[in-house]
Design a protein around this motif. Structure first.
Motif, PDB file in Angstrom:
ATOM      1  N   LEU A  60       1.065  -0.969  -0.082  1.00  0.00           N
ATOM      2  CA  LEU A  60       0.464  -0.196   0.103  1.00  0.00           C
ATOM      3  C   LEU A  60       1.042   1.680   0.125  1.00  0.00           C
ATOM      4  O   LEU A  60       1.989   1.284   0.419  1.00  0.00           O
ATOM      5  N   VAL A  61       0.440   2.400  -0.908  1.00  0.00           N
ATOM      6  CA  VAL A  61       1.418   3.415  -1.505  1.00  0.00           C
ATOM      7  C   VAL A  61       0.448   4.118  -0.578  1.00  0.00           C
ATOM      8  O   VAL A  61      -0.803   4.689  -1.675  1.00  0.00           O
ATOM      9  N   LEU A  62       0.467   5.076   0.109  1.00  0.00           N
ATOM     10  CA  LEU A  62      -0.789   6.654   0.643  1.00  0.00           C
ATOM     11  C   LEU A  62       0.514   8.251   0.050  1.00  0.00           C
ATOM     12  O   LEU A  62       1.343   8.193   0.345  1.00  0.00           O
ATOM     13  N   GLY A  63      -0.516   8.545  -0.813  1.00  0.00           N
ATOM     14  CA  GLY A  63       0.206  10.172  -1.062  1.00  0.00           C
ATOM     15  C   GLY A  63      -1.043  10.667   0.211  1.00  0.00           C
ATOM     16  O   GLY A  63      -2.202  10.837  -0.467  1.00  0.00           O
ATOM     17  N   HIS A  64      -0.229  11.618   0.842  1.00  0.00           N
ATOM     18  CA  HIS A  64      -1.200  13.170   1.400  1.00  0.00           C
ATOM     19  C   HIS A  64      -0.776  14.189   1.382  1.00  0.00           C
ATOM     20  O   HIS A  64       0.111  14.809   2.611  1.00  0.00           O
ATOM     21  N   PRO A 121      -1.317  21.481  -7.624  1.00  0.00           N
ATOM     22  CA  PRO A 121      -1.920  22.439  -8.155  1.00  0.00           C
ATOM     23  C   PRO A 121      -3.468  21.030  -8.113  1.00  0.00           C
ATOM     24  O   PRO A 121      -4.791  21.781  -8.759  1.00  0.00           O
ATOM     25  N   PHE A 122      -3.832  20.915  -7.673  1.00  0.00           N
ATOM     26  CA  PHE A 122      -5.685  20.480  -7.220  1.00  0.00           C
ATOM     27  C   PHE A 122      -6.132  20.766  -6.231  1.00  0.00           C
ATOM     28  O   PHE A 122      -7.155  19.907  -5.702  1.00  0.00           O
ATOM     29  N   GLY A 123      -5.683  21.338  -5.097  1.00  0.00           N
ATOM     30  CA  GLY A 123      -5.869  21.213  -3.462  1.00  0.00           C
ATOM     31  C   GLY A 123      -5.390  20.114  -3.232  1.00  0.00           C
ATOM     32  O   GLY A 123      -4.218  19.759  -3.387  1.00  0.00           O
ATOM     33  N   ALA A 124      -5.476  20.904  -1.737  1.00  0.00           N
ATOM     34  CA  ALA A 124      -5.350  19.428  -0.489  1.00  0.00           C
ATOM     35  C   ALA A 124      -5.973  18.074  -0.689  1.00  0.00           C
ATOM     36  O   ALA A 124      -7.029  18.128  -1.461  1.00  0.00           O
ATOM     37  N   PHE A 125      -5.286  16.523  -1.235  1.00  0.00           N
ATOM     38  CA  PHE A 125      -6.092  16.001  -1.275  1.00  0.00           C
ATOM     39  C   PHE A 125      -5.108  14.627  -1.350  1.00  0.00           C
ATOM     40  O   PHE A 125      -3.905  14.857  -1.045  1.00  0.00           O
ATOM     41  N   ALA A 173      -8.860   7.489  -5.932  1.00  0.00           N
ATOM     42  CA  ALA A 173      -8.664   8.792  -5.996  1.00  0.00           C
ATOM     43  C   ALA A 173      -9.702   9.491  -5.922  1.00  0.00           C
ATOM     44  O   ALA A 173     -10.447   8.981  -6.284  1.00  0.00           O
ATOM     45  N   PRO A 174      -9.649  11.023  -4.874  1.00  0.00           N
ATOM     46  CA  PRO A 174     -11.142  11.157  -4.467  1.00  0.00           C
ATOM     47  C   PRO A 174     -11.687  11.774  -5.968  1.00  0.00           C
ATOM     48  O   PRO A 174     -13.232  12.176  -5.629  1.00  0.00           O
ATOM     49  N   VAL A 230     -11.365   9.924  -0.143  1.00  0.00           N
ATOM     50  CA  VAL A 230     -10.589   9.125   0.439  1.00  0.00           C
ATOM     51  C   VAL A 230      -9.992   9.796   1.526  1.00  0.00           C
ATOM     52  O   VAL A 230      -9.773  11.395   1.661  1.00  0.00           O
ATOM     53  N   ASP A 231     -10.247   9.757   2.974  1.00  0.00           N
ATOM     54  CA  ASP A 231     -10.729  10.101   4.043  1.00  0.00           C
ATOM     55  C   ASP A 231      -9.314   9.356   4.960  1.00  0.00           C
ATOM     56  O   ASP A 231      -9.288   9.283   4.922  1.00  0.00           O
ATOM     57  N   VAL A 232      -8.510  10.820   5.053  1.00  0.00           N
ATOM     58  CA  VAL A 232      -7.458  10.429   5.883  1.00  0.00           C
ATOM     59  C   VAL A 232      -7.104  11.515   7.424  1.00  0.00           C
ATOM     60  O   VAL A 232      -7.048  12.329   7.153  1.00  0.00           O
TER      61      VAL A 232
END
Length: 206
Positions: A20-24, A29-33, A49-50, A72-74
């Protein structure tokens, strides 16, 4: 055009073979996600992806067998991270920084954003963290650079996928195959500035 993403990448394996790889991303450029990449024991690669916009960008940079647009909630509470992405639920905890993490903490953000710095650190990263690369060619005629600024070990994980338990934390072995490099073999949370240079044939987001 160069796009920058500032945030965290968490890479870990599980005893049942899923990696598993999480990108937070706090700034992009797309705002926080946040997005999650999953490689199953049989080799299937999935992206969660959200939004369609973020899914298209990430899947245009990396390689997946299936792309899912889901919330995708963190949430972060001290050393504990909780992630919910469609059929995937996971919680992991981080430990104290080692020597490498302490050294990375002193890297200024202005330096980590420079591709030249990533090029300079590519060889040391390959030696210290087999499988890791800090620069390379991505999909869609793109180039990518990673500038790490912190590193903490992942100590524990609990995760389920489609209701099935994925087991306990384990090394990222075999390496994930989403792009030109993998995350560290030892499960870890890395603070990073990622720079993506778009190819000449693809316009950047407005």
């Amino acid at each position: 055009m160069r796009l920058r993403f500032d945030g965290w990448i968490a890479g870990l394996g599980t005893s049942h073979g899923t990696r598993l790889v999480l990108g937070h991303w706090a700034r992009s450029p797309f705002g926080a996600f946040s997005d999650v990449m999953v490689e199953r024991p049989d080799g299937e690669r999935l992206l969660f992806a959200p939004t369609r916009e973020t899914a298209d960008f990430v899947s245009g940079t990396y390689v997946f067998d299936r792309v899912c647009v889901v919330p995708v909630d963190v949430s972060v509470d001290g050393d504990t991270w909780t992630v919910a992405a469609g059929p995937l639920l996971r919680r992991f905890t981080t430990g104290r920084r080692g020597l490498l993490g302490l050294l990375l903490r002193v890297v200024p953000g202005s330096l980590a954003r420079r591709p030249a710095w990533s090029a300079l650190t590519d060889l040391p990263a390959r030696v210290l963290l087999p499988g890791v690369r800090t620069r390379g060619s991505a999909g869609g005629d793109r180039k990518e650079w990673y500038g790490a600024r912190d590193l903490r070990p992942v100590r524990t994980v609990s995760a389920t996928f489609e209701g099935g338990d994925l087991g306990v934390v384990a090394p990222v072995d075999p390496p994930v195959r989403f792009g030109f490099g993998s995350v560290p073999r030892a499960p870890a949370l890395t603070r990073v500035t990622t720079t993506v240079r778009l190819g000449t044939e693809e316009p950047g987001p407005s």
